[in-house]
Design an enzyme around this catalytic site. Sequence first.
Site, PDB file in Angstrom:
ATOM      1  N   ASN A   3      -6.370  -0.907   8.550  1.00 36.26           N
ATOM      2  CA  ASN A   3      -7.764  -1.185   8.211  1.00 36.26           C
ATOM      3  C   ASN A   3      -7.867  -2.685   8.016  1.00 36.26           C
ATOM      4  OD1 ASN A   3     -10.311  -1.437   7.146  1.00 36.26           O
ATOM      5  ND2 ASN A   3      -9.782  -0.585   5.134  1.00 36.26           N
ATOM      6  N   LYS A   5     -10.389  -4.390   7.418  1.00 36.93           N
ATOM      7  CA  LYS A   5     -11.492  -4.776   6.518  1.00 36.93           C
ATOM      8  C   LYS A   5     -12.288  -5.926   7.164  1.00 36.93           C
ATOM      9  CE  LYS A   5      -8.687  -3.445   2.604  1.00 36.93           C
ATOM     10  NZ  LYS A   5      -8.744  -3.146   1.193  1.00 36.93           N
ATOM     11  N   HIS A  89     -14.491   4.916   2.660  1.00 37.93           N
ATOM     12  CA  HIS A  89     -13.510   4.012   2.053  1.00 37.93           C
ATOM     13  C   HIS A  89     -14.015   3.640   0.651  1.00 37.93           C
ATOM     14  CE1 HIS A  89     -11.092   0.486   1.196  1.00 37.93           C
ATOM     15  NE2 HIS A  89     -10.238   0.944   2.099  1.00 37.93           N
ATOM     16  N   GLU A  91     -14.199   1.006  -0.892  1.00 36.20           N
ATOM     17  CA  GLU A  91     -15.058  -0.192  -0.952  1.00 36.20           C
ATOM     18  C   GLU A  91     -16.485   0.152  -0.541  1.00 36.20           C
ATOM     19  OE1 GLU A  91     -12.382  -2.641   1.340  1.00 36.20           O
ATOM     20  OE2 GLU A  91     -10.950  -2.481  -0.307  1.00 36.20           O
ATOM     21  N   GLU A 160      -6.403   7.506  -1.097  1.00 37.09           N
ATOM     22  CA  GLU A 160      -6.228   6.106  -1.475  1.00 37.09           C
ATOM     23  C   GLU A 160      -6.641   5.922  -2.934  1.00 37.09           C
ATOM     24  OE1 GLU A 160      -6.321   3.310   2.100  1.00 37.09           O
ATOM     25  OE2 GLU A 160      -8.403   3.685   1.566  1.00 37.09           O
ATOM     26  N   GLY A 166      -5.056  -2.956  -2.468  1.00 39.32           N
ATOM     27  CA  GLY A 166      -5.088  -4.419  -2.532  1.00 39.32           C
ATOM     28  C   GLY A 166      -4.557  -4.984  -3.835  1.00 39.32           C
ATOM     29  N   SER A 202      -1.613  -0.436  -0.956  1.00 38.63           N
ATOM     30  CA  SER A 202      -0.485  -1.375  -1.024  1.00 38.63           C
ATOM     31  C   SER A 202       0.769  -0.852  -0.320  1.00 38.63           C
ATOM     32  CB  SER A 202      -0.192  -1.747  -2.474  1.00 38.63           C
ATOM     33  OG  SER A 202      -1.307  -2.395  -3.055  1.00 38.63           O
TER      34      SER A 202
HETATM   35  C1  PEP Z   1      -7.125  -0.093   2.491  1.00 37.24           C
HETATM   36  O1  PEP Z   1      -7.885  -1.021   2.671  1.00 37.24           O
HETATM   37  O2  PEP Z   1      -7.447   1.028   2.866  1.00 37.24           O
HETATM   38  C2  PEP Z   1      -5.849  -0.348   1.808  1.00 37.24           C
HETATM   39  C3  PEP Z   1      -5.063   0.647   1.539  1.00 37.24           C
HETATM   40  O3  PEP Z   1      -5.560  -1.667   1.501  1.00 37.24           O
HETATM   41  P1  PEP Z   1      -4.130  -2.263   1.026  1.00 37.24           P
HETATM   42  O4  PEP Z   1      -3.082  -1.667   1.927  1.00 37.24           O
HETATM   43  O5  PEP Z   1      -4.265  -3.724   1.171  1.00 37.24           O
HETATM   44  O6  PEP Z   1      -3.923  -1.804  -0.399  1.00 37.24           O
END
Ligand code: PEP
Length: 238
Positions: A3, A5, A89, A91, A160, A166, A202
């Site tokens: 992803n 982003k 997601h 976000e 997630e 992040g 992460s």
């Molecule tokens: C994501 O954006 O779905 C995500 C898991 O980000 P990160 O791997 O940076 O934690």
Amino acid sequence: MGNWKMHGSLAKNATLLTGLCAGEATAGHCEVAVCVPFPYLAQAQAELSGGAISWGAQDLSVHEQGAFTGEVAGSMLADFGCKWVLVGHSERRALHAESDQLVADKAAAALKAGLTPVVCIGETLSEQESGQTAQVIARQLAPVLALGADSVAKMVFAYEPVWAIGTGRTATPEQAQSVHAAIRASLVDLGVPQVRILYGGSVKASNAASLFAMSDIDGALVGGAALVAEEFLRIAAA
Ligand code: PEP
């Protein structure tokens, strides 16, 4: 699945996509995909067509077409060869007030356009700390599962935990597995045990193998580590 982003530029993407294509063989039997910002779909299509890596978008409209300024329809994503689209997601849920029902409606719109929705679910830190993870996951899943077994069988889910996205703070493999097992149980109850459940939060090359060793973790949704070809391919190889 990466992803990206809201990261990238034509120049940076060219480097990243070239690196991914050059190393894609190292991913072995693993299915690899990237979800890129809308303006770069044409670039992803041009660079990845004919190879093993597929691409998708990070959101779509519930509407098929019409007066919805700024929105992007599933059929438009399909026009650019997308196979996947993220829906819900964290976000989007947090920053754009997307409700559980809207996320389910977007998943349905994706299926209608011939795309595979990757339905993201997960609890916040305060929800986790107050022991509400199971209830939050069940609440987020409910309107999606209500679309029925035939629809859900064509989806992918991504667990997630918001506190792990992040932040550098990954759920332990056992923590993630216990939530994945609960999601799996809901899917089994619906009669769709084979649906893939990705873990996100992460994920890095250094922790991927221990997560993937868990029986109900079928892959990863990767943010930051998907922006470096070598790191992302090492996760795929794991
Ligand atoms: C994501 O954006 O779905 C995500 C898991 O980000 P990160 O791997 O940076 O934690």
